[in-house]
Design a protein around this motif. Structure first.
Motif, PDB file in Angstrom:
ATOM      1  N   ALA A 180      -0.494  38.165 -90.476  1.00 41.12           N
ATOM      2  CA  ALA A 180       0.396  37.030 -90.746  1.00 41.12           C
ATOM      3  C   ALA A 180       0.522  36.081 -89.564  1.00 41.12           C
ATOM      4  O   ALA A 180       0.672  34.870 -89.750  1.00 41.12           O
ATOM      5  N   ASP A 181       0.479  36.614 -88.344  1.00 40.10           N
ATOM      6  CA  ASP A 181       0.763  35.811 -87.156  1.00 40.10           C
ATOM      7  C   ASP A 181      -0.385  35.919 -86.160  1.00 40.10           C
ATOM      8  O   ASP A 181      -0.922  37.016 -85.935  1.00 40.10           O
ATOM      9  N   PHE A 182      -0.720  34.785 -85.542  1.00 41.97           N
ATOM     10  CA  PHE A 182      -1.752  34.727 -84.514  1.00 41.97           C
ATOM     11  C   PHE A 182      -1.232  33.893 -83.349  1.00 41.97           C
ATOM     12  O   PHE A 182      -0.500  32.917 -83.550  1.00 41.97           O
ATOM     13  N   ARG A 183      -1.684  34.248 -82.124  1.00 40.60           N
ATOM     14  CA  ARG A 183      -1.177  33.542 -80.953  1.00 40.60           C
ATOM     15  C   ARG A 183      -2.173  33.617 -79.809  1.00 40.60           C
ATOM     16  O   ARG A 183      -2.841  34.632 -79.616  1.00 40.60           O
ATOM     17  N   VAL A 184      -2.264  32.520 -79.043  1.00 40.03           N
ATOM     18  CA  VAL A 184      -2.970  32.511 -77.763  1.00 40.03           C
ATOM     19  C   VAL A 184      -1.956  32.114 -76.698  1.00 40.03           C
ATOM     20  O   VAL A 184      -1.259  31.110 -76.824  1.00 40.03           O
ATOM     21  N   THR A 185      -1.857  32.940 -75.649  1.00 39.54           N
ATOM     22  CA  THR A 185      -0.881  32.720 -74.585  1.00 39.54           C
ATOM     23  C   THR A 185      -1.604  32.629 -73.251  1.00 39.54           C
ATOM     24  O   THR A 185      -2.328  33.554 -72.866  1.00 39.54           O
ATOM     25  N   GLN A 186      -1.421  31.526 -72.558  1.00 41.21           N
ATOM     26  CA  GLN A 186      -1.965  31.351 -71.207  1.00 41.21           C
ATOM     27  C   GLN A 186      -0.891  31.805 -70.227  1.00 41.21           C
ATOM     28  O   GLN A 186       0.054  31.087 -69.933  1.00 41.21           O
ATOM     29  N   GLU A 187      -1.027  33.051 -69.738  1.00 42.90           N
ATOM     30  CA  GLU A 187       0.024  33.635 -68.912  1.00 42.90           C
ATOM     31  C   GLU A 187      -0.014  33.147 -67.468  1.00 42.90           C
ATOM     32  O   GLU A 187       1.005  33.118 -66.784  1.00 42.90           O
ATOM     33  N   ASP A 190      -5.389  31.840 -64.557  1.00 40.41           N
ATOM     34  CA  ASP A 190      -6.694  32.470 -64.763  1.00 40.41           C
ATOM     35  C   ASP A 190      -6.661  33.640 -65.748  1.00 40.41           C
ATOM     36  O   ASP A 190      -7.518  34.506 -65.714  1.00 40.41           O
ATOM     37  N   TYR A 191      -5.665  33.635 -66.680  1.00 36.86           N
ATOM     38  CA  TYR A 191      -5.623  34.724 -67.660  1.00 36.86           C
ATOM     39  C   TYR A 191      -4.930  34.258 -68.940  1.00 36.86           C
ATOM     40  O   TYR A 191      -3.821  33.718 -68.905  1.00 36.86           O
ATOM     41  N   PHE A 192      -5.602  34.472 -70.091  1.00 38.09           N
ATOM     42  CA  PHE A 192      -4.960  34.273 -71.382  1.00 38.09           C
ATOM     43  C   PHE A 192      -5.226  35.488 -72.259  1.00 38.09           C
ATOM     44  O   PHE A 192      -6.155  36.256 -72.035  1.00 38.09           O
ATOM     45  N   ARG A 193      -4.399  35.649 -73.286  1.00 38.77           N
ATOM     46  CA  ARG A 193      -4.548  36.754 -74.233  1.00 38.77           C
ATOM     47  C   ARG A 193      -4.434  36.233 -75.662  1.00 38.77           C
ATOM     48  O   ARG A 193      -3.696  35.280 -75.933  1.00 38.77           O
ATOM     49  N   MET A 207      -6.505  41.183 -79.469  1.00 39.68           N
ATOM     50  CA  MET A 207      -7.886  41.105 -79.949  1.00 39.68           C
ATOM     51  C   MET A 207      -8.801  40.351 -78.998  1.00 39.68           C
ATOM     52  O   MET A 207      -9.971  40.111 -79.309  1.00 39.68           O
ATOM     53  N   GLY A 208      -8.299  40.010 -77.830  1.00 37.21           N
ATOM     54  CA  GLY A 208      -9.161  39.342 -76.866  1.00 37.21           C
ATOM     55  C   GLY A 208      -8.389  38.852 -75.658  1.00 37.21           C
ATOM     56  O   GLY A 208      -7.151  38.799 -75.665  1.00 37.21           O
ATOM     57  N   LYS A 209      -9.128  38.507 -74.627  1.00 36.50           N
ATOM     58  CA  LYS A 209      -8.533  37.957 -73.415  1.00 36.50           C
ATOM     59  C   LYS A 209      -9.593  37.121 -72.708  1.00 36.50           C
ATOM     60  O   LYS A 209     -10.782  37.155 -73.043  1.00 36.50           O
ATOM     61  N   GLY A 210      -9.180  36.348 -71.732  1.00 36.65           N
ATOM     62  CA  GLY A 210     -10.116  35.518 -70.994  1.00 36.65           C
ATOM     63  C   GLY A 210      -9.431  34.839 -69.830  1.00 36.65           C
ATOM     64  O   GLY A 210      -8.327  35.232 -69.426  1.00 36.65           O
ATOM     65  N   HIS A 211     -10.081  33.820 -69.299  1.00 38.18           N
ATOM     66  CA  HIS A 211      -9.548  33.147 -68.111  1.00 38.18           C
ATOM     67  C   HIS A 211      -8.738  31.906 -68.475  1.00 38.18           C
ATOM     68  O   HIS A 211      -7.530  31.881 -68.319  1.00 38.18           O
ATOM     69  N   ARG A 212      -9.393  30.876 -68.967  1.00 35.35           N
ATOM     70  CA  ARG A 212      -8.710  29.611 -69.232  1.00 35.35           C
ATOM     71  C   ARG A 212      -9.025  29.151 -70.647  1.00 35.35           C
ATOM     72  O   ARG A 212     -10.109  28.645 -70.919  1.00 35.35           O
ATOM     73  N   ALA A 213      -8.070  29.333 -71.546  1.00 35.09           N
ATOM     74  CA  ALA A 213      -8.269  28.935 -72.940  1.00 35.09           C
ATOM     75  C   ALA A 213      -8.281  27.412 -73.041  1.00 35.09           C
ATOM     76  O   ALA A 213      -7.657  26.700 -72.239  1.00 35.09           O
ATOM     77  N   GLN A 214      -8.986  26.924 -74.062  1.00 43.07           N
ATOM     78  CA  GLN A 214      -9.127  25.477 -74.228  1.00 43.07           C
ATOM     79  C   GLN A 214      -7.923  24.833 -74.904  1.00 43.07           C
ATOM     80  O   GLN A 214      -7.806  23.608 -74.933  1.00 43.07           O
ATOM     81  N   GLY A 215      -7.044  25.647 -75.481  1.00 36.73           N
ATOM     82  CA  GLY A 215      -5.816  25.093 -76.027  1.00 36.73           C
ATOM     83  C   GLY A 215      -5.952  24.494 -77.401  1.00 36.73           C
ATOM     84  O   GLY A 215      -5.457  23.381 -77.647  1.00 36.73           O
ATOM     85  N   TYR A 237       0.501  26.645 -68.008  1.00 39.58           N
ATOM     86  CA  TYR A 237       1.003  28.009 -68.207  1.00 39.58           C
ATOM     87  C   TYR A 237       2.442  28.121 -67.722  1.00 39.58           C
ATOM     88  O   TYR A 237       2.834  27.416 -66.784  1.00 39.58           O
ATOM     89  N   PRO A 238       3.278  28.966 -68.327  1.00 42.74           N
ATOM     90  CA  PRO A 238       2.947  29.846 -69.450  1.00 42.74           C
ATOM     91  C   PRO A 238       3.113  29.130 -70.796  1.00 42.74           C
ATOM     92  O   PRO A 238       4.213  29.038 -71.336  1.00 42.74           O
ATOM     93  N   ALA A 239       2.019  28.617 -71.316  1.00 44.83           N
ATOM     94  CA  ALA A 239       2.009  27.914 -72.593  1.00 44.83           C
ATOM     95  C   ALA A 239       1.413  28.820 -73.665  1.00 44.83           C
ATOM     96  O   ALA A 239       0.742  29.808 -73.366  1.00 44.83           O
ATOM     97  N   ALA A 240       1.634  28.456 -74.920  1.00 44.50           N
ATOM     98  CA  ALA A 240       1.081  29.241 -76.026  1.00 44.50           C
ATOM     99  C   ALA A 240       0.951  28.369 -77.257  1.00 44.50           C
ATOM    100  O   ALA A 240       1.696  27.394 -77.438  1.00 44.50           O
ATOM    101  N   LEU A 241      -0.001  28.718 -78.108  1.00 46.38           N
ATOM    102  CA  LEU A 241      -0.148  28.137 -79.440  1.00 46.38           C
ATOM    103  C   LEU A 241      -0.044  29.275 -80.444  1.00 46.38           C
ATOM    104  O   LEU A 241      -0.647  30.336 -80.255  1.00 46.38           O
ATOM    105  N   GLU A 242       0.694  29.047 -81.511  1.00 43.76           N
ATOM    106  CA  GLU A 242       1.005  30.157 -82.412  1.00 43.76           C
ATOM    107  C   GLU A 242       1.086  29.664 -83.853  1.00 43.76           C
ATOM    108  O   GLU A 242       1.514  28.533 -84.111  1.00 43.76           O
ATOM    109  N   VAL A 243       0.679  30.510 -84.780  1.00 43.08           N
ATOM    110  CA  VAL A 243       0.924  30.268 -86.200  1.00 43.08           C
ATOM    111  C   VAL A 243       1.482  31.545 -86.795  1.00 43.08           C
ATOM    112  O   VAL A 243       0.992  32.639 -86.510  1.00 43.08           O
ATOM    113  N   GLY A 244       2.515  31.411 -87.590  1.00 41.91           N
ATOM    114  CA  GLY A 244       3.130  32.560 -88.244  1.00 41.91           C
ATOM    115  C   GLY A 244       3.282  32.312 -89.730  1.00 41.91           C
ATOM    116  O   GLY A 244       3.268  31.167 -90.196  1.00 41.91           O
ATOM    117  N   GLY A 245       3.416  33.381 -90.477  1.00 42.63           N
ATOM    118  CA  GLY A 245       3.635  33.258 -91.915  1.00 42.63           C
ATOM    119  C   GLY A 245       2.393  32.990 -92.722  1.00 42.63           C
ATOM    120  O   GLY A 245       2.488  32.500 -93.862  1.00 42.63           O
TER     121      GLY A 245
END
Length: 292
Positions: A180-187, A190-193, A207-215, A237-245
């Motif tokens: 139902a919900d997905f999210r990318v968080t730039q903590e 040099d690290y996002f999840r 389900m994944g991680k990396g350095h600098r997400a493109q947003g 950072y600390p920014a995030a993009l999210e969709v729920g529901g």
């Protein structure tokens, strides 16, 4: 191209976003603030830059928490003729009352009505080197892992439908988890999840991680969806993009300028004293504040 109603009062920044045919593309844009009893109020809206090609609307307002003005905001909405996009620039002005507050999340949010089968809904998130894509309910299963063209269609954003030859595939696939919900968080710089959840009350799955997400995050169906981007994502950072529901009738998209899923924005200072004689902390006149 789309149209929107913008009022100079109320709690929402815009009314529904409508397509050229009058169809609702998304529901009203709103500011979300993670503070106790936070109340958002628009105080004014005006056309700041009129034009036949580009028009900018300036919306101003306040956020009150427990009867105290916590912050003021300025949101500029930029509309372009012939383009189905809305550019948003947000300015936050913290008031003196915010200095003793903890704010858990600050972002912009809108809703989109969903239709159709869960198998035909998908989410895509841009990482640093690739784009992660996953159906809300996948047709990929252990018995059908070798040759599964319908799963490939899901990943490509194409509609799938059960046929006389795929009854078994669809029967097993509909027993898969519904995400139902997905999210990318730039903590950090040099690290996002990447995370997903079957329900907001249950444990997120990494389900994944990396350095600098493109947003960029997209979610939708074969006939369309919503893409949310945040310029300079990893720098913010600390920014995030999210969709729920995504499992229901309405999906909620959030662009977090301060992610709700990280440590809160703590605006308290570490001391009540001023330490000018020991050669730091600025000047006596400024005293000891988070801004000094």
């Amino acid at each position: 191209m789309f149209t929107a109603t913008i009022a100079n009062s109320g709690s929402r920044l815009t009314g529904p976003l409508l397509g050229p045919d009058g169809r609702e593309l998304a529901r009203g844009l709103r500011l979300v603030v993670g503070a106790p009893d936070a109340q958002v109020a628009v105080t004014s809206a005006e056309v700041e830059t009129p034009g036949a090609v580009r028009t900018v609307v300036k919306v101003q307002g306040t956020v009150v928490s427990r009867e105290t003005e916590l912050l003021r905001f300025i949101v500029r909405l930029t509309f372009f003729a012939g383009r189905p996009t809305l550019d948003i620039t947000q300015t936050i002005l913290f008031q003196d009352a915010a200095q003793d507050r903890v704010i858990k999340g600050l972002g912009l949010q809108l809703d989109r009505v969903l239709q159709g089968d869960l198998l035909n809904r998908r989410v895509s998130i841009a990482g640093d080197t690739a784009v992660y894509t996953e159906p809300v309910q996948s047709l990929y299963t252990r018995p059908f892992s070798a040759d599964n063209p319908d799963y490939a269609r899901q990943l490509a954003g194409l509609p799938v439908a059960e046929t006389p030859g795929t009854e078994a595939l669809f029967a097993v696939g509909r027993q898969n988890a519904v995400w139902a919900d997905f999210r990318v968080t730039q903590e950090s710089e040099d690290y996002f999840r990447l995370e997903k959840q079957t329900s907001a009350r249950l444990l997120p799955v990494r389900m994944g991680k990396g350095h600098r997400a493109q947003g960029l995050l997209y979610a939708g169906e074969p006939d369309g969806g919503v893409a949310v981007t945040l310029r300079g994502f990893w720098q913010k950072y600390p920014a995030a993009l999210e969709v729920g529901g995504m499992d229901g009738d309405t999906a909620t998209f959030t662009a977090w300028s301060w992610a709700e899923s990280v440590e809160p924005m703590d605006l308290r200072h570490y001391s009540d004293d001023c330490y000018v004689p020991s050669a730091y902390e600025g000047f006596d006149e400024m005293r000891s504040t988070p801004r000094a």
